[in-house]
Design a protein around this motif. Structure first.
Motif, short mmCIF file in Angstrom:
data_model
loop_
_atom_site.label_atom_id
_atom_site.label_comp_id
_atom_site.label_asym_id
_atom_site.label_seq_id
_atom_site.Cartn_x
_atom_site.Cartn_y
_atom_site.Cartn_z
N CYS A 69 -11.55 17.70 6.38
CA CYS A 69 -10.18 17.43 6.86
C CYS A 69 -9.83 16.01 6.44
CB CYS A 69 -10.09 17.58 8.37
SG CYS A 69 -8.43 17.25 8.99
N ILE A 70 -8.73 15.88 5.72
CA ILE A 70 -8.32 14.56 5.20
C ILE A 70 -6.88 14.29 5.60
CG2 ILE A 70 -8.04 13.17 3.11
CD1 ILE A 70 -10.03 15.15 1.75
N GLU A 71 -6.66 13.12 6.18
CA GLU A 71 -5.31 12.69 6.58
C GLU A 71 -4.74 11.80 5.47
OE1 GLU A 71 -5.54 10.16 10.01
OE2 GLU A 71 -3.45 9.53 9.87
N ILE A 72 -3.52 12.07 5.06
CA ILE A 72 -2.87 11.26 4.03
C ILE A 72 -1.54 10.76 4.57
CG2 ILE A 72 -1.89 11.32 1.70
CD1 ILE A 72 -3.94 13.61 1.19
N ARG A 73 -1.39 9.45 4.61
CA ARG A 73 -0.18 8.83 5.16
C ARG A 73 0.56 8.05 4.09
NH1 ARG A 73 0.96 9.53 10.92
NH2 ARG A 73 -1.05 10.03 11.86
N PHE A 74 1.84 7.97 4.29
CA PHE A 74 2.69 7.17 3.40
C PHE A 74 3.39 6.12 4.27
CE2 PHE A 74 2.06 11.38 1.77
CZ PHE A 74 1.75 11.17 0.44
N PRO A 75 2.76 4.95 4.43
CA PRO A 75 3.30 3.94 5.36
C PRO A 75 4.74 3.55 5.04
CG PRO A 75 1.09 3.34 4.66
CD PRO A 75 1.50 4.51 3.82
N GLU A 76 5.12 3.59 3.76
CA GLU A 76 6.48 3.19 3.39
C GLU A 76 7.49 4.28 3.72
OE1 GLU A 76 6.08 2.34 -0.78
OE2 GLU A 76 4.43 0.96 -0.37
N LEU A 77 7.02 5.47 4.08
CA LEU A 77 7.93 6.58 4.40
C LEU A 77 7.84 6.91 5.88
CD1 LEU A 77 7.12 8.99 1.41
CD2 LEU A 77 8.97 7.33 1.57
N ASP A 78 7.98 5.87 6.71
CA ASP A 78 7.94 6.08 8.15
C ASP A 78 6.64 6.79 8.56
OD1 ASP A 78 9.00 5.74 10.64
OD2 ASP A 78 10.16 7.61 10.63
N ASN A 79 5.58 6.45 7.83
CA ASN A 79 4.24 6.99 8.14
C ASN A 79 4.14 8.50 7.95
OD1 ASN A 79 1.83 5.79 8.54
ND2 ASN A 79 1.90 5.85 10.77
N MET B 218 0.84 -1.19 0.00
CA MET B 218 0.00 0.00 0.00
C MET B 218 0.89 1.25 0.00
SD MET B 218 -1.75 1.32 3.43
CE MET B 218 -1.98 -0.38 3.98
N ALA B 219 0.67 2.15 -0.96
CA ALA B 219 1.52 3.34 -1.08
C ALA B 219 0.96 4.53 -0.29
CB ALA B 219 1.68 3.72 -2.55
N ILE B 220 -0.36 4.69 -0.36
CA ILE B 220 -0.98 5.87 0.28
C ILE B 220 -2.18 5.41 1.12
CG2 ILE B 220 -2.06 8.13 -0.12
CD1 ILE B 220 -0.78 8.22 -2.87
N LYS B 221 -2.27 5.94 2.34
CA LYS B 221 -3.44 5.67 3.19
C LYS B 221 -4.19 6.98 3.39
CE LYS B 221 -3.27 3.70 7.30
NZ LYS B 221 -2.64 3.10 8.50
N VAL B 222 -5.50 6.92 3.25
CA VAL B 222 -6.32 8.13 3.35
C VAL B 222 -7.34 7.93 4.47
CG1 VAL B 222 -7.96 9.62 2.11
CG2 VAL B 222 -6.11 8.48 0.86
N LYS B 223 -7.52 8.93 5.31
CA LYS B 223 -8.58 8.86 6.32
C LYS B 223 -9.36 10.17 6.34
CE LYS B 223 -9.67 7.69 11.07
NZ LYS B 223 -9.21 7.22 12.37
N PHE B 224 -10.68 10.03 6.35
CA PHE B 224 -11.55 11.21 6.40
C PHE B 224 -11.84 11.58 7.86
CE2 PHE B 224 -12.83 9.17 2.33
CZ PHE B 224 -12.54 10.23 1.48
N TRP B 225 -11.49 12.80 8.24
CA TRP B 225 -11.80 13.32 9.59
C TRP B 225 -12.95 14.32 9.53
CZ3 TRP B 225 -9.52 11.48 14.03
CH2 TRP B 225 -8.42 10.64 13.85
N GLY B 226 -13.31 14.78 8.36
CA GLY B 226 -14.44 15.70 8.19
C GLY B 226 -14.86 15.65 6.74
N VAL B 227 -16.15 15.49 6.48
CA VAL B 227 -16.64 15.29 5.11
C VAL B 227 -17.72 16.30 4.72
CG1 VAL B 227 -16.12 12.82 5.17
CG2 VAL B 227 -18.40 13.61 5.84
N ARG B 228 -18.03 17.23 5.63
CA ARG B 228 -19.14 18.16 5.40
C ARG B 228 -18.67 19.46 4.78
NH1 ARG B 228 -24.40 16.09 6.25
NH2 ARG B 228 -24.02 14.26 7.50
N GLY B 229 -19.60 20.13 4.12
CA GLY B 229 -19.34 21.47 3.64
C GLY B 229 -20.03 22.49 4.53
N SER B 230 -19.62 23.73 4.39
CA SER B 230 -20.30 24.90 4.95
C SER B 230 -20.18 25.13 6.45
CB SER B 230 -21.78 24.93 4.55
OG SER B 230 -21.90 24.78 3.15
N VAL B 231 -20.68 24.15 7.24
CA VAL B 231 -20.70 24.36 8.70
C VAL B 231 -20.81 22.99 9.38
CG1 VAL B 231 -23.21 24.60 8.98
CG2 VAL B 231 -21.70 25.93 10.45
N PRO B 232 -20.19 22.82 10.56
CA PRO B 232 -20.35 21.54 11.25
C PRO B 232 -21.81 21.29 11.58
CG PRO B 232 -18.57 22.82 12.26
CD PRO B 232 -19.30 23.74 11.29
#
Ligand SMILES: [Zn+2]
Ligand SMILES: [Zn+2]
Length: 306
Positions: free
Chosen positions: A30-40, A1-15
């Motif tokens: 808010c989206i987190e993008i990790r590279f597990p092969e690059l020491d995370n 796996m080259a890239i890991k993606v996690k969604f921390w927020g998916v809404r528009g406009s206002v919480p």
């Protein structure tokens, strides 16, 4: 796996937290993008209200291994995309380093002023100058950047009332694209021959320019393993009430993703008025396997591997 993606927020406009949004989540982008092969190695796209929980996670997990060194790439500076910044705990911890990248629309503004400017006594009990972490602000335009370790970041302007960037991240043959907030380019000239101001030549030119701009964006997404696209509205909701607000429809996102031969399409920047049940219905209507791609409504907490 080259890239890991996690969604921390998916809404528009206002919480929009509450019993009706428990499953898809109520936080803004808010989206987190990790590279597990690059020491995370970690990149973050957008500082919406979802950034608060991500910051807490980073302090509980990543910080154990030493001070944090992170980058946040802002798509644009509308409030729903920066409001999580003052609540991002890593900025209060000495030794942490953060670089905030993003576009700035008006010459007299700076990124520090817009993002860090949320931390003034007028709005908040702490001032930007009091933050303990080392924070740099880098203004971005369209272009291509080498982020080191073999990661390439390509940026492209989208169609929104302020400067807004789409991101294309490439790493070891995998591609992740984001396209929000954005509206399909349209002919800005009068197209109705019955209108007294109609000019055939201008109408034709306007049509061409819009088609060309849309095509350039489609090329920007070309072959992406994952495209995260603005789908705030349906076509029925969009026309004509929301025209010019800078957002896309489900129908449009599906069409461009299919044209760009995207492998997975995340429907994103959900309208805050949508309940879990409504998003389930939209997922049933627009999601699933279609034209060789997998389509789904992004959900807070969801993790994907590319
Ligand atoms: Zn937005
Ligand atoms: Zn916006």
């Amino acid at each position: 796996m080259a890239i890991k993606v996690k969604f921390w927020g998916v809404r528009g406009s206002v919480p929009c937290p509450g019993p009706a949004t428990v499953r898809y989540g109520g936080n803004t982008s808010c989206i987190e993008i990790r590279f597990p092969e690059l020491d995370n190695r970690l990149l973050i796209i957008d500082a919406g209200s979802g950034l608060r929980e991500l910051g807490n996670y980073m302090m509980a997990h990543d910080f154990k291994r030493g001070a944090l060194n992170t980058s946040i790439f802002l798509t644009h500076t509308h409030w729903d995309h920066i409001m999580g910044f003052p609540f991002f705990v890593p900025i209060y911890v000495p030794g942490n380093r953060l670089t905030v990248y993003g576009p700035v629309s008006y010459e007299q503004d700076t990124l520090r002023g817009i993002v860090g400017g949320q931390l003034t006594y007028r709005y908040f009990p702490v001032r930007e100058a009091e933050l303990a972490a080392e924070i740099d602000y880098v203004e971005l335009k369209e272009g291509r950047m080498d982020l080191g370790d073999g990661i390439t970041m390509v940026t492209r302007y989208l169609n929104h009332p302020v400067l807004c960037l789409g991101y294309r991240i490439e790493f070891r043959g995998k591609v992740l694209c984001t396209a929000y907030d954005t509206e399909p380019y349209r002919n800005l000239f009068i197209t109705d021959p019955a209108d007294p101001s109609y000019d055939q030549e201008m109408a034709r030119e306007g049509e061409e320019v819009a088609a060309e701009q849309n095509q350039l964006l489609t090329e920007f997404f070309r072959g992406a393993d994952l495209l995260i696209h603005d789908t705030q509205y349906t076509e029925a909701e969009f026309m004509p009430a929301k025209l010019g607000w800078g957002h896309s429809t489900f129908e449009h996102a599906l069409a461009v993703a299919a044209q760009a031969k995207v492998k997975r399409l995340a429907l994103f920047h959900h309208d805050p008025e949508r309940s879990d049940e409504q998003l389930d219905q939209l997922a049933a209507r627009f999601g699933g396997q279609r034209e060789g791609m997998e389509v789904f409504c992004a959900r807070e907490g969801e993790e994907l591997s590319l």
